[in-house]
Design an enzyme around this catalytic site. Structure first.
Site, PDB file in Angstrom:
ATOM      1  N   SER A 232       0.843  -1.190   0.000  1.00 50.66           N
ATOM      2  CA  SER A 232       0.000   0.000   0.000  1.00 50.66           C
ATOM      3  C   SER A 232       0.875   1.235   0.000  1.00 50.66           C
ATOM      4  O   SER A 232       1.966   1.242   0.585  1.00 50.66           O
ATOM      5  CB  SER A 232      -0.912  -0.017   1.224  1.00 50.66           C
ATOM      6  OG  SER A 232      -0.497   0.969   2.153  1.00 50.66           O
ATOM      7  N   LYS A 233       0.385   2.264  -0.661  1.00 54.85           N
ATOM      8  CA  LYS A 233       1.243   3.444  -0.806  1.00 54.85           C
ATOM      9  C   LYS A 233       1.399   4.180   0.515  1.00 54.85           C
ATOM     10  O   LYS A 233       2.317   4.960   0.687  1.00 54.85           O
ATOM     11  CB  LYS A 233       0.738   4.362  -1.909  1.00 54.85           C
ATOM     12  CG  LYS A 233      -0.576   5.019  -1.659  1.00 54.85           C
ATOM     13  CD  LYS A 233      -0.891   5.956  -2.820  1.00 54.85           C
ATOM     14  CE  LYS A 233      -2.319   6.465  -2.659  1.00 54.85           C
ATOM     15  NZ  LYS A 233      -2.927   6.892  -3.873  1.00 54.85           N
TER      16      LYS A 233
END
Ligand code: GLU
Length: 457
Positions: A232-233
């Site tokens: 996930s960013k």
């Protein structure tokens, strides 16, 4: 002819998962003499930014995916095709495959008693002529998606609500625009992230309703971190750009990304694109989550760095060094640095001592190295440096002797000298470094370190 597409939305930094999908499509197009279409899905005006489109194009070019290869087609911009999307919606309505609907979310909830029920088909038979447009899904049976990675996946139609394909103002939704563009661009294989699998039965219905045979589907596995969480960013380093800035070589990135879910079928891991590309088959992609192992990527990168011809290594380092530094001087230690770094951004700290008037002292290194005897060693070695023949062997013998005179092994005697010369306790081989630095500068540094010691630094 195989025509694949890569269809990113420019809503953020270009993700390594996107890069992996792009590479799989690229491999497929290149090995089959097909076409790779780049389509920027820029219809979400609120979230798109031109710099992200530029970021995508530049990241792809970094990976070798660009118009320099005739396989590449585009970029096309989805926003330019809105007329076609609207036309397709109108056709679906005219054919009775879609209908207008004016229900609000609250209306549906009031009727069904639940938020999760999905649309209840209230407007199906009302014959409205405006509102949002919904696709009329089959009431029973199953939609069977043949996926080259996941096999046969069945979706019961009962669970598929009449989904919205265009908003009240006629603007198309992703699910429709994506299909219409794929049809217009004569896409034969849709290779994309697993998260889109749930859209696929709907999209397959749309293809058929628009009178076109659906493409071959292939949903490539999610990428997870060491805790088996989807990358996930917010949590993980996912932007390809970060890797590029750290000095990962494109060929190492390409190699590593290709292996996230695919392998050549033997133990080989380090393989150039020219060898991987002809072997790549969607059928061999593993559907289970792929672990993004940054340590392994670093190891790959180190190998690729060491395999570069020296002048090429020097050239690639240039962007990571101070522009004022003389590349010719760097060239004299480049080979030593090449064997020691895993990413190009590490080169600078290994060689800066050569270019600076005085080294940048790392306090922890200083404290560690400048123990008792340090001053004696520095003084003794400085004396020897005035006359010693300036080659690696003699420089080493001299320090060995100075150390021995104070009961120290060479390794111990090296520490203060290394910090005096380079500022740090670790770095390139010491005697080569002194040789390249030259007698006068080396002497100045030893004396300066003694001054600093006396000043109680
Ligand atoms: N624009 C979509 C995305 O970025 C791509 C969908 C697709 O590949 O079909 O997720």
């Amino acid at each position: 002819m195989i025509r694949v597409r890569f269809a990113p939305s420019p809503t953020g930094m270009f993700h390594v998962g996107g890069a992996r999908s792009a590479l799989y499509n690229w491999a497929l197009a290149e090995r089959s003499g097909g076409r790779f279409v780049l389509r920027i899905e820029d219809t979400d005006a609120a979230r798109n930014r031109p710099e992200w489109t530029e970021g995508i194009i530049s990241a792809l070019a970094f990976l070798g995916i660009s118009g320099d290869n005739p396989v590449f087609e585009g970029p096309y911009f989805q926003s330019a095709y809105e007329a076609q999307h609207r036309e397709a919606a109108a056709k679906l309505a005219a054919d009775g495959r879609a209908y207008y609907c004016t229900c609000t979310r609250d209306d549906v909830k009031a009727r069904t008693g639940s938020e999760h029920q999905g649309y209840d088909g209230f407007c199906r038979m009302r014959g409205l002529t405006e509102g949002a447009m919904r696709f009329r899904t089959p009431d029973d049976g199953v939609t069977v998606v043949q996926d080259l990675v996941r096999g046969t996946v069945e979706f019961p139609n009962e669970a598929m609500e009449d989904f919205v394909i265009a908003r009240g103002d006629g603007s198309p939704l992703f699910v429709l625009a994506n299909v219409v563009d794929d049809i217009e661009m004569r896409i034969t294989h849709v290779v994309r992230a697993e998260e889109h699998l749930s859209n696929t039965p709907k999209q397959q219905q749309l293809w058929a309703a628009l009178g076109v045979t659906p493409p071959v589907w292939a949903h490539v596995p999610v990428i997870v971190n060491e805790k088996r969480q989807k990358l996930s960013k917010r949590r993980d380093k996912v932007a390809l750009e970060s890797y590029r800035e750290e000095g990962y070589l494109p060929e190492a990135m390409v190699n590593y990304l290709m292996l996230l879910g695919w392998g050549p079928g033997d133990d080989r891991e380090i393989m150039p694109w020219s060898e991987m590309m002809p072997l790549f088959r969607l059928e061999d992609v593993n559907p289970s989550p792929a672990f993004f192992d940054e340590k392994k990527l670093r190891a790959f990168n180190g190998e690729y760095i060491r395999a570069l011809p020296l002048p090429e290594f020097v050239r690639r380092c240039q962007a990571f060094l101070d522009p004022a530094w003389d590349l010719e001087v760097f060239g004299r230690v480049a080979e030593l640095a090449q064997t020691r770094v895993a990413v190009l951004s590490e080169v600078k700290a290994n060689v800066d001592f050569l270019f600076l008037g005085e080294p940048v002292f790392d306090q922890a290194s200083w404290d560690k190295a400048m123990k008792a005897h340090a001053d004696d060693i520095l003084a003794g070695y400085a004396e020897r440096l005035e006359t010693v023949s300036f080659d690696t062997e003699s420089l080493k013998t001299a320090l060995d002797e100075v150390g021995a005179a104070h009961g120290l092994k060479l390794g111990k005697a090296q520490a203060p000298v290394r910090v005096a010369i380079t500022g740090r306790t670790v770095g390139l081989p010491l005697f080569e470094s002194i040789e390249v630095l030259g007698r006068e500068r080396a002497l100045t540094r030893l004396r300066a370190a003694r001054e600093r010691l006396r000043a109680g630094a």
